[in-house]
Design a protein around this motif. Structure first.
Motif, PDB file in Angstrom:
ATOM      1  N   PHE A  81      10.913  55.598-102.217  1.00  0.00           N
ATOM      2  CA  PHE A  81      10.944  55.509-101.596  1.00  0.00           C
ATOM      3  C   PHE A  81      11.630  53.720-102.373  1.00  0.00           C
ATOM      4  O   PHE A  81      10.963  53.327-103.387  1.00  0.00           O
ATOM      5  N   ALA A  85      12.028  49.872-102.223  1.00  0.00           N
ATOM      6  CA  ALA A  85      11.016  48.411-102.048  1.00  0.00           C
ATOM      7  C   ALA A  85      11.438  46.897-103.742  1.00  0.00           C
ATOM      8  O   ALA A  85      11.562  47.137-104.336  1.00  0.00           O
ATOM      9  N   PHE A 120      12.844  48.493 -98.939  1.00  0.00           N
ATOM     10  CA  PHE A 120      12.338  48.134 -97.913  1.00  0.00           C
ATOM     11  C   PHE A 120      11.731  46.671 -98.100  1.00  0.00           C
ATOM     12  O   PHE A 120      12.419  46.670 -99.339  1.00  0.00           O
ATOM     13  N   LEU A 145       4.675  44.980 -96.234  1.00  0.00           N
ATOM     14  CA  LEU A 145       5.874  45.230 -96.038  1.00  0.00           C
ATOM     15  C   LEU A 145       6.223  43.924 -94.694  1.00  0.00           C
ATOM     16  O   LEU A 145       5.841  43.656 -93.918  1.00  0.00           O
ATOM     17  N   VAL A 204      13.055  45.285 -92.639  1.00  0.00           N
ATOM     18  CA  VAL A 204      13.839  46.817 -93.989  1.00  0.00           C
ATOM     19  C   VAL A 204      15.373  46.274 -93.608  1.00  0.00           C
ATOM     20  O   VAL A 204      15.644  45.103 -93.117  1.00  0.00           O
ATOM     21  N   PRO A 213       7.091  49.876 -87.788  1.00  0.00           N
ATOM     22  CA  PRO A 213       6.319  50.759 -89.049  1.00  0.00           C
ATOM     23  C   PRO A 213       5.149  51.760 -88.858  1.00  0.00           C
ATOM     24  O   PRO A 213       5.255  51.271 -87.662  1.00  0.00           O
ATOM     25  N   ALA A 235       9.581  53.321 -92.031  1.00  0.00           N
ATOM     26  CA  ALA A 235       8.269  52.993 -93.149  1.00  0.00           C
ATOM     27  C   ALA A 235       7.074  53.843 -92.092  1.00  0.00           C
ATOM     28  O   ALA A 235       6.826  53.381 -91.051  1.00  0.00           O
ATOM     29  N   VAL A 247       2.648  53.153 -92.657  1.00  0.00           N
ATOM     30  CA  VAL A 247       2.169  52.041 -93.969  1.00  0.00           C
ATOM     31  C   VAL A 247       0.458  51.910 -93.393  1.00  0.00           C
ATOM     32  O   VAL A 247       0.316  52.769 -92.269  1.00  0.00           O
ATOM     33  N   LEU A 261       3.161  48.699 -97.038  1.00  0.00           N
ATOM     34  CA  LEU A 261       3.734  50.571 -97.355  1.00  0.00           C
ATOM     35  C   LEU A 261       3.390  51.446 -98.209  1.00  0.00           C
ATOM     36  O   LEU A 261       3.184  51.531 -99.363  1.00  0.00           O
ATOM     37  N   VAL A 281       7.469  56.705 -96.854  1.00  0.00           N
ATOM     38  CA  VAL A 281       8.731  56.894 -95.883  1.00  0.00           C
ATOM     39  C   VAL A 281       8.891  58.000 -94.720  1.00  0.00           C
ATOM     40  O   VAL A 281       8.778  59.155 -95.710  1.00  0.00           O
TER      41      VAL A 281
END
Lengths: 470, 470
Positions: free
Chosen positions: A166, A168, A196, A204, A207, A232, A255, A257, A263, A266
């Protein structure tokens, strides 16, 4: 027109239109199959590279299923490094296992390294522990850690289905910095729709959808355009529950978690669509009395998997038969009863199935809950009464005319009404009760419902007749 | 944290976490319902604006379904312009019709102007022609033209489900120009994941995913990064077929084109997920003998919709009864036959349902086609033979012991074997045949299959007994 082949909407869409290999019915074209078969027999690597290697993963999966079982491994060997392992996520489990069992672990490891983590996990999770460890040991460290983490989550959890790749960024970056980062960074996911926002500990924070980034001036800070709540998904959440969140909130990705809200991955809508399909299919198959069987299962496997359901139904059939045997004397006197009794039981069974099907579906989609349960039970009872009267009269008239006996007509009409009411009530209360006690209503409801309608149907009809005639 | 509220992943996600209004079972919390009920009674507009108006459309839809029918319109009136009309796309059709029927057309027109075109069409398509025209007449010209065009496409077509808002750019623009355009343009769709490339006549040239744009330098031309084939969907294509394309190719959105390959709209995965759900549900309900009913339908509506299926089953039940009546003399002689005969018919029915369920599902998912049909038919026949032997012996032994008669045991065992074979063959050939002749196998298969298993079950058992004993 373009050299870039990973900007497809899926993961590497084909360059040619998809219509090519399919006929109008949606089956793979017969002449294409013949050509592929000939190429495998002739070891024509060039033909396979040109025509098979570039298929979309799902088309390649269809092709693998459509060719002869002994051609499958041969084709994969001929394709070598050009074989897209992702295709194996698209074939029946039994076929996948056969292929993977026969491939050397080293080759699997090499191929798995190129896959998205969710596809890799999909293939690895079905392997024997020993094979899986051997393959994991041959992967680079970071890859191995990622996959092991996903494999540590329970089966059918969001953590198993997630992708660990992902994008971030920290909240204090600007839109410009973020875009520059994406332009320079080589190691991005193959395709993504949101980025993210995380703190240094990977917690997290929010987003941002890509369209929001594209609409915003370069100097704006990410934290001012990010969105805090994106549902999430805890990694241990069941995939079905996660799918319901996607459906309810029209999510494209979400996301995943861990327990500390960090995080870890995804979950994307394409995987969720598969989950939705599987769950709907599961309900349908369970209501029909079949489990997780696949078309490629052998006769012995299929037979074995269907025995339990038939065995349970056999028990209830004998239960119903023992009700009939209570009234042997009456039947010997009036054989018409034996002729007519399956009608009463069968119509009750059909009416019960209707109510049960609606109830099981409504429970699965959460349309039926405590707020409307009473209303729906009342409605079903009303429907049972109404249809009981309608069909009671119809059957009473026909049976009365057939056997030229108004008594038989009256008795079957009454029995029919009783059984239709029983069918309606059993059809809704049994799945509701199973659901309340944590059992899957799709698995067990239909046995209980038909037991009720058989026993009440035979008992009401033969009992009324005995009371009236004997 | 942000003033912008349209960057949610869906269309305007809520600012608060969704967990708020639901209890652990996924029902709306009881105390929340009580508070909303009190607020409606007290005409407490402030409470409703603060707690109801900002719910996600799907939560608002759930709430509308959960409150008392007479509170629904009152709440919508109190919310006034704060009511998000999109919520009506999330409720049962019957409830939507009731609400829309009672709302003044002017209010509907005002609310519909704010909706995405696909949601507007979803609400408009169910209205009476007269009301629809009145509402359309009150909309701005471009809006009206767009909606009318979508409404002109056949029901359940891609054109009906598409959104007419999209971002399209010419091929000679650079990435930089495209980004600048998106930063300046006010009138963009609420959320999007790809942009389309068109020529001056709106002919579709290609698509570019947003992540591709973000990874590319400003000076690069769009035509060099665009992707040519994105499975453009003809507007008249059935939504189910379009959904299959989305599933197969993991699409997030796809261009919808008219007969001249001009871009007319975009179909997005959130609408497709609904289609997938509906189609899976349809198969399940049809197999269970129920049509398009909803939980909010009245007793009379439900009863009426279930009568046809029951009536057809009644016919076949009398057919089976007439088979029994051929053997009245035998039954009068040996009443045990009447006791046992429902077992033979019922077990055949169950085995037939298993095969039929698997077949109907495999046809729906296109896993069963000409390439494997022969293999699957052979497998099912094998399973029928194997389970026929297993259950024939079991039932034969039990029945023989019960009635202390080895002849009865042998007869029922043989009849069972015959009927299990018949069930397997009927269970696969009937849906295959219906599919081949263009009928929906989910609708009619089960009537035909149980007719076969009833008739063959009774005929084999009673016929063998007559031949042996009489």
């Amino acid at each position: 027109m373009s050299e870039i082949d990973d900007d497809g909407l899926g993961r590497g869409a084909p360059e040619e239109p998809q219509a090519d290999i399919y006929d109008e019915e949606g089956s793979i074209r017969h002449d294409f199959l013949t050509m592929v078969g000939a190429a495998i027999a002739d070891r024509d690597v060039i033909f396979l590279r040109q025509n098979v290697a570039k298929l979309h993963e799902s088309e390649l999966g269809h092709l693998i299923e459509a060719i002869q079982p002994d051609q499958r491994l041969a084709m994969i060997r001929l394709l070598g490094a050009d074989f897209d392992m992702t295709a194996l996520t698209e074939v029946d489990e039994a076929i996948r296992m056969q292929i993977v069992d026969q491939m050397p672990n080293a080759q699997i490891a090499a191929a798995i390294g190129d896959l998205d983590s969710d596809d890799a996990v999909y293939i690895l999770e079905d392997l024997e522990d020993e094979d899986r460890e051997e393959i994991l040991a041959q992967l680079p460290f970071t890859e191995r850690v990622r996959l092991r983490r996903a494999l540590d989550y329970p089966e059918s959890s969001a953590g198993r289905r997630m992708q660990t790749e992902f994008v971030a960024v920290p909240p204090f970056w600007t839109v410009g910095q973020t875009i520059d980062y994406m332009r320079d960074e080589e190691d991005l996911p193959e395709t993504f729709t949101q980025i993210f926002v995380i703190d240094p500990t990977f917690k997290l924070l929010g987003v941002v959808n890509l369209d929001r980034i594209l609409r915003t001036k370069r100097q704006v800070k990410i934290e001012t355009i990010m969105h805090e709540t994106n549902h999430p998904i805890p990694a241990k959440m069941d995939q079905e529950e996660a799918a319901q969140l996607f459906e309810q909130y029209d999510l494209l990705s979400a996301a995943v978690v861990d327990e500390n809200e960090r995080l870890v991955g995804v979950l994307t809508i394409d995987d969720v669509v598969d989950v939705i399909q599987e769950e709907a299919e599961e309900d349908l198959l369970r209501l029909g009395g079949v489990g997780d069987e696949e078309l490629s299962d052998s006769i012995a496997e299929t037979s074995r998997s269907r025995v339990p359901w038939l065995a349970v139904n056999l028990l209830t059939a004998f239960l119903a038969a023992s009700v009939i045997s209570l009234f042997e004397a009456t039947i010997q006197e009036i054989v018409a009863l034996a002729v007519l009794m399956p009608i009463v039981a069968g119509m009750g069974g059909n009416a019960g199935s209707q109510t049960m099907t609606v109830t099981v579906r409504a429970l699965a989609t959460r349309n039926l809950d405590i707020h409307n349960a009473y209303r729906v039970v009342r409605r079903e009872a009303g429907v049972g009464l109404l249809n009981g009267v309608v069909f009671g009269i119809m059957i009473g008239v026909i049976a009365g005319l057939w056997f030229q006996d108004v008594n038989i007509g009256g008795i079957i009409a009454t029995a029919m009404l009783i059984n239709m009411m029983a069918a309606a009530i059993a059809g809704i209360l049994i799945p509701l009760a199973l659901d309340r006690f944590g059992a899957d209503p799709a698995v067990a409801s239909s046995v209980f419902v038909t037991t009720v309608t058989d026993i009440i149907g035979f008992f009401a009809f033969l009992g009324l007749a005995t009371w009236w005639f004997m």
